[in-house]
Design a protein around this motif. Sequence first.
Motif, PDB file in Angstrom:
ATOM      1  N   SER A 251     -10.365  -1.473  -4.474  1.00  0.00           N
ATOM      2  CA  SER A 251      -9.923  -1.348  -3.091  1.00  0.00           C
ATOM      3  C   SER A 251      -8.757  -0.359  -2.973  1.00  0.00           C
ATOM      4  N   ALA A 255      -8.740   3.147  -0.946  1.00  0.00           N
ATOM      5  CA  ALA A 255      -7.709   3.430   0.045  1.00  0.00           C
ATOM      6  C   ALA A 255      -7.003   4.747  -0.262  1.00  0.00           C
ATOM      7  N   VAL A 264      -1.124  -0.461   2.906  1.00  0.00           N
ATOM      8  CA  VAL A 264      -2.110  -1.333   2.279  1.00  0.00           C
ATOM      9  C   VAL A 264      -1.494  -2.700   2.060  1.00  0.00           C
ATOM     10  N   ASN A 281      -6.283  -1.926   4.564  1.00  0.00           N
ATOM     11  CA  ASN A 281      -5.481  -0.719   4.776  1.00  0.00           C
ATOM     12  C   ASN A 281      -5.577  -0.281   6.227  1.00  0.00           C
TER      13      ASN A 281
END
Length: 337
Positions: A251, A255, A264, A281
């Motif tokens: 993740s 991002a 985030v 995010n």
Amino acid sequence: MRNRAILAMIAEIGVVNGLHLDDVPAWRQLLFVVLAVAAYLHGRHLPERRDWLLPVVAATPGAVFVVLDFWDGVGALMALGLFVVLPWLAGRFRRQQAELVLAGRERVARLEREQELIAERARLRERARIAADMHDSLGHELALIALRAGALELAADMTEPNREAVAQLRASAVTAADRLRRTVGVLREPGAAPADVTGSRTPTEPPDETVEALVDRARDAGMTVEFRYDGERAALPPLVDRAVHRVVQESLTNAARHAPGADVLVHVERSARAVAVTVRNSAARDEPGPSGGGSGLAGLRERVRLLGGTLRAGPHEDGFAVRARFPSGQGESEASR
């Protein structure tokens, strides 16, 4: 060649049938309908290169009649245009339209097959990662078993039969660890390395890195990351712990690649029965980087599925969110098979 001859014959009949339109009998009127249908079907089903030249050539007699007899020539050209050229152009348009639709369907099917192959490769790669994680956890435990068995073997109060049994236990533990290492070596992709939070491949990631340390590395790389942890801090099962780490890692990588400069949030919730991970995010503040292969989430879904969990990923407000939920102490049995 045959298709050209058929079109030329239809055009010539159209020119001839267009002459002397002062008194047109019923059979000639019906012939106009037949010519229109035949021209349409030719254009629809009988492709031919440069076949549009044939009606132009067939119009030559009509042009001659214009010179000799103006109204007969005009009637012949009108009959050719209305009952041959226009239906034939309509049929050709329908054929080209159908070819474009078919080509589009084939392209969509090919892209779907490519996506399936990419997703399947991602699932296989994730299985190899799981095998490596099993090696890291099980190999350590097997090494401890061998070490403790060796200590028991040297104990002074051990009988000879017990000493032999302990020696066999130690040898079995060493053999199992070696076989596990060889098996994982076969499954591991050559040159593969974990993905860094910046999106690059690096072999320097600590093998037992915690989520907090991963977030700290992301901050050091320039990302704005907030970390929250709710619940007890007891150790998770090794495979669940690695899965949580992979969800956060992938993740953060996405991002950094697709929403550079975004804020985030990494939120881990721990309960007695489940572990929930949310990485969210905001919108990108900088220009997004080039898109990757798009297989990271497919690999995560495979890992989460093998552990008996669920994973959801999609737009959230003005950004993107990945949510995963794992059983706290279940799911390892399926992944280990």
